[in-house]
Design a protein around this motif. Structure first.
Motif, mmCIF file in Angstrom:
data_model
loop_
_atom_site.group_PDB
_atom_site.id
_atom_site.type_symbol
_atom_site.label_atom_id
_atom_site.label_comp_id
_atom_site.label_asym_id
_atom_site.label_seq_id
_atom_site.Cartn_x
_atom_site.Cartn_y
_atom_site.Cartn_z
ATOM 1 N N GLU A 183 -5.272 -2.939 -5.960
ATOM 2 C CA GLU A 183 -6.457 -3.497 -5.688
ATOM 3 C C GLU A 183 -6.163 -4.058 -4.135
ATOM 4 O O GLU A 183 -7.058 -4.043 -3.449
ATOM 5 C CB GLU A 183 -6.354 -4.877 -6.448
ATOM 6 C CG GLU A 183 -6.648 -4.684 -7.916
ATOM 7 C CD GLU A 183 -6.449 -6.004 -8.707
ATOM 8 O OE1 GLU A 183 -5.786 -6.840 -8.128
ATOM 9 O OE2 GLU A 183 -6.810 -5.865 -9.788
ATOM 10 N N HIS A 184 -5.047 -4.015 -3.496
ATOM 11 C CA HIS A 184 -4.701 -4.051 -2.069
ATOM 12 C C HIS A 184 -5.542 -3.000 -1.471
ATOM 13 O O HIS A 184 -6.125 -3.237 -0.380
ATOM 14 C CB HIS A 184 -3.441 -4.365 -1.811
ATOM 15 C CG HIS A 184 -3.152 -4.630 -0.427
ATOM 16 N ND1 HIS A 184 -3.287 -5.756 0.146
ATOM 17 C CD2 HIS A 184 -2.585 -3.837 0.675
ATOM 18 C CE1 HIS A 184 -2.894 -5.701 1.631
ATOM 19 N NE2 HIS A 184 -2.563 -4.516 1.826
ATOM 20 N N GLN A 185 -5.202 -1.918 -1.922
ATOM 21 C CA GLN A 185 -5.796 -0.611 -1.127
ATOM 22 C C GLN A 185 -7.287 -0.576 -1.068
ATOM 23 O O GLN A 185 -7.718 -0.261 -0.172
ATOM 24 C CB GLN A 185 -5.045 0.602 -2.035
ATOM 25 C CG GLN A 185 -3.653 0.962 -1.636
ATOM 26 C CD GLN A 185 -3.076 1.834 -2.276
ATOM 27 O OE1 GLN A 185 -3.712 2.285 -3.561
ATOM 28 N NE2 GLN A 185 -2.065 2.426 -2.029
ATOM 29 N N ASP A 186 -7.838 -1.221 -2.314
ATOM 30 C CA ASP A 186 -9.167 -1.161 -2.369
ATOM 31 C C ASP A 186 -9.740 -2.202 -1.428
ATOM 32 O O ASP A 186 -10.804 -2.026 -0.632
ATOM 33 C CB ASP A 186 -9.799 -1.656 -3.906
ATOM 34 C CG ASP A 186 -11.276 -1.828 -4.180
ATOM 35 O OD1 ASP A 186 -12.043 -0.857 -3.666
ATOM 36 O OD2 ASP A 186 -11.632 -2.944 -4.184
ATOM 37 N N LEU A 187 -9.172 -3.465 -1.301
ATOM 38 C CA LEU A 187 -9.471 -4.312 -0.256
ATOM 39 C C LEU A 187 -9.301 -3.813 0.990
ATOM 40 O O LEU A 187 -10.299 -3.795 1.811
ATOM 41 C CB LEU A 187 -8.561 -5.397 -0.268
ATOM 42 C CG LEU A 187 -8.879 -6.674 0.704
ATOM 43 C CD1 LEU A 187 -10.233 -7.347 0.558
ATOM 44 C CD2 LEU A 187 -7.443 -7.498 0.665
ATOM 45 N N VAL A 188 -8.427 -3.155 1.430
ATOM 46 C CA VAL A 188 -8.065 -2.437 2.875
ATOM 47 C C VAL A 188 -9.268 -1.657 3.096
ATOM 48 O O VAL A 188 -9.911 -1.383 4.218
ATOM 49 C CB VAL A 188 -6.736 -1.856 2.886
ATOM 50 C CG1 VAL A 188 -6.675 -0.954 4.387
ATOM 51 C CG2 VAL A 188 -5.587 -2.760 2.940
ATOM 52 N N GLN A 189 -9.626 -0.644 2.038
ATOM 53 C CA GLN A 189 -10.913 0.322 2.263
ATOM 54 C C GLN A 189 -11.921 -0.369 2.485
ATOM 55 O O GLN A 189 -12.863 -0.002 3.353
ATOM 56 C CB GLN A 189 -10.894 1.183 1.045
ATOM 57 C CG GLN A 189 -9.770 2.149 0.985
ATOM 58 C CD GLN A 189 -9.454 3.064 2.220
ATOM 59 O OE1 GLN A 189 -10.574 3.590 2.893
ATOM 60 N NE2 GLN A 189 -8.274 3.202 2.597
ATOM 61 N N ARG A 190 -12.366 -1.505 1.601
ATOM 62 C CA ARG A 190 -13.410 -2.194 2.045
ATOM 63 C C ARG A 190 -13.607 -3.084 3.360
ATOM 64 O O ARG A 190 -14.470 -2.822 4.049
ATOM 65 C CB ARG A 190 -13.551 -3.439 1.110
ATOM 66 C CG ARG A 190 -13.935 -2.912 -0.269
ATOM 67 C CD ARG A 190 -14.448 -3.938 -1.469
ATOM 68 N NE ARG A 190 -13.948 -5.276 -1.494
ATOM 69 C CZ ARG A 190 -12.695 -5.570 -1.952
ATOM 70 N NH1 ARG A 190 -12.346 -4.832 -2.762
ATOM 71 N NH2 ARG A 190 -12.435 -6.904 -1.823
ATOM 72 N N VAL A 191 -12.245 -3.170 3.887
ATOM 73 C CA VAL A 191 -12.187 -3.940 5.389
ATOM 74 C C VAL A 191 -12.514 -2.802 6.356
ATOM 75 O O VAL A 191 -13.240 -3.074 7.239
ATOM 76 C CB VAL A 191 -10.859 -4.548 5.506
ATOM 77 C CG1 VAL A 191 -10.806 -5.056 6.971
ATOM 78 C CG2 VAL A 191 -10.863 -5.934 4.636
ATOM 79 N N ILE A 192 -11.901 -1.686 5.943
ATOM 80 C CA ILE A 192 -12.133 -0.567 7.215
ATOM 81 C C ILE A 192 -13.620 -0.025 7.109
ATOM 82 O O ILE A 192 -14.250 0.118 8.142
ATOM 83 C CB ILE A 192 -11.299 0.800 6.623
ATOM 84 C CG1 ILE A 192 -9.730 0.343 6.893
ATOM 85 C CG2 ILE A 192 -11.757 1.905 7.321
ATOM 86 C CD1 ILE A 192 -8.894 1.451 6.455
#
Length: 193
Positions: free
Chosen positions: A115-124
């Motif tokens: 879920e953290h990786q998903d959040l990072v991708q959305r922020v990017i």
């Protein structure tokens, strides 16, 4: 959870909590509680587009695990079941509070990391709008800092983060129309990883 001030002390997750937390729909339900505080099965069914009996089942599982509690003072009548989440930081374990099931603990950490990786991708994906000047509203933040600390100093810093987040949450005016929900993921690693 009686006697535990989850706002000040982390709640050490039991095996039941870990097992409940591994299910993705239950994690969605817990995030929904962070946004709405009090929920019924019907609210969850509508918000997450799941069957009401499925929402009820997952609520019972979360309650049995101690991650949510009933809020009877919010119920319309004796048949109405309203729930709220246990607030504060949850921790998988540490040397003083070892996890009973290492495989289950690992599954929870992998789910959180995904879920953290998903959040990072959305922020990017969003970030160019901000740093290229197309948007002036802040929707995310990337910040990196390297500091030298002892284990005790690092633990104290984490407590400061938790206290600051709790204080900000308490100080927020629920009626402020500019309020938005922020998912805040802090990640830290020392130079041995």
């Amino acid at each position: 959870m009686a006697g535990v001030d989850a706002e000040k002390d982390p709640v050490w997750m039991t095996s039941a909590m870990l097992k409940a937390y591994t299910h993705p729909l239950r994690r969605q339900i817990l995030r929904l509680f962070a946004r709405r505080e009090y929920l019924r099965a019907a609210d969850i069914a509508t918000e997450l587009d799941v069957a009401p009996n499925s929402a009820s089942f997952h609520l019972r599982t979360l309650a049995d695990a101690g991650l949510i509690v009933e809020a009877p003072d919010r119920a319309r009548d004796r048949r109405d079941r309203v729930w709220t989440h246990v607030k504060g930081a949850m921790s998988v374990g540490d040397p003083e509070h070892p996890v009973a099931d290492a495989e289950l603990g690992g599954a929870v950490l992998r789910a959180i990391a995904s879920e953290h990786q998903d959040l990072v991708q959305r922020v990017i994906a969003w970030s160019p709008e901000y740093f290229e000047g197309r948007s002036t509203e802040i929707h995310a933040l990337f910040q990196q800092r390297t500091i030298r600390l002892t284990d005790a100093e690092f633990s104290a810093l984490v407590r400061v983060f938790d206290e600051a987040a709790s204080a900000a949450d308490e100080a927020h005016d629920e009626k402020d129309p500019d309020g938005r929900f922020w998912q805040i993921d802090l990640i830290a690693a020392d130079d041995t990883i």
